[in-house]
Design an enzyme around this catalytic site. Structure first.
Site, PDB file in Angstrom:
ATOM      1  N   GLY A 127       0.753  -1.255   0.000  1.00  0.00           N
ATOM      2  CA  GLY A 127       0.000   0.000   0.000  1.00  0.00           C
ATOM      3  C   GLY A 127       0.776   1.292   0.000  1.00  0.00           C
ATOM      4  CB  CYS A 128       3.121   2.852  -2.377  1.00  0.00           C
ATOM      5  SG  CYS A 128       2.330   2.472  -3.945  1.00  0.00           S
TER       6      CYS A 128
END
Length: 163
Positions: A127-128
């Protein structure tokens, strides 16, 4: 020689392309300006990509909050350290570039952190999109159509941010 596999799926943020090998997902690309990196190649899926596709569809439907898909990320030791920290973020959790810099032992290197976050080869799964500026602002996103894509992902996970 390693086998390379490819599959695509429709999503609320555009088409998504998954690439993998016999055992792991190696990249996830979100459509940008109507195109994906391997649009000219036929799909050739396998069990790993089929599972990743199903989990992504569940994520977009709101019934999945964590992925248990094997991923292989090629990158520098610094990038690997940053991505390992991103692995620790769960659904609805956010962090800042500065906090990531401290976590990897490089305080004050928020710009380098930003570059490593932007180079994440498997966005969404790792989850950047959950990384914000220290004051909670959105400063950019390299996936899909950029900030509109990040806004959708943050809203989907109910992550607040500063305007």
């Amino acid at each position: 020689m390693t086998n390379v596999f490819l599959t695509r799926l429709e999503s609320p943020i555009g088409r998504i392309e998954l690439v993998g090998d016999d055992v792991a997902v190696t990249s996830l690309s979100i459509e940008r300006d109507g195109a994906l990196p391997h649009d000219d190649e036929p799909e050739r899926s396998n069990a790993v990509l089929d599972r990743a596709r199903e989990q992504l569809l569940e994520y977009f439907a709101g019934s999945r909050v964590a992925f248990d898909i094997p991923v292989r990320r090629a990158g520098t030791p610094f990038q690997q350290a940053v991505w390992s920290q991103l692995d620790r973020l769960g659904w609805g959790e956010a962090t800042s570039y500065g906090a990531l810099a401290v976590a990897v032992g490089r305080p004050g290197s928020a710009r380098a952190i930003g570059a490593a976050v932007g180079a994440n080869p498997v966005p969404i799964i790792v989850g950047c999109h959950r990384v914000l500026a220290a004051d909670g602002r959105i400063t950019g996103y390299s996936g899909g159509n950029g900030i509109p894509t990040k806004l959708w992902l943050l809203g989907h996970e109910r992550i607040g941010f500063a305007a």
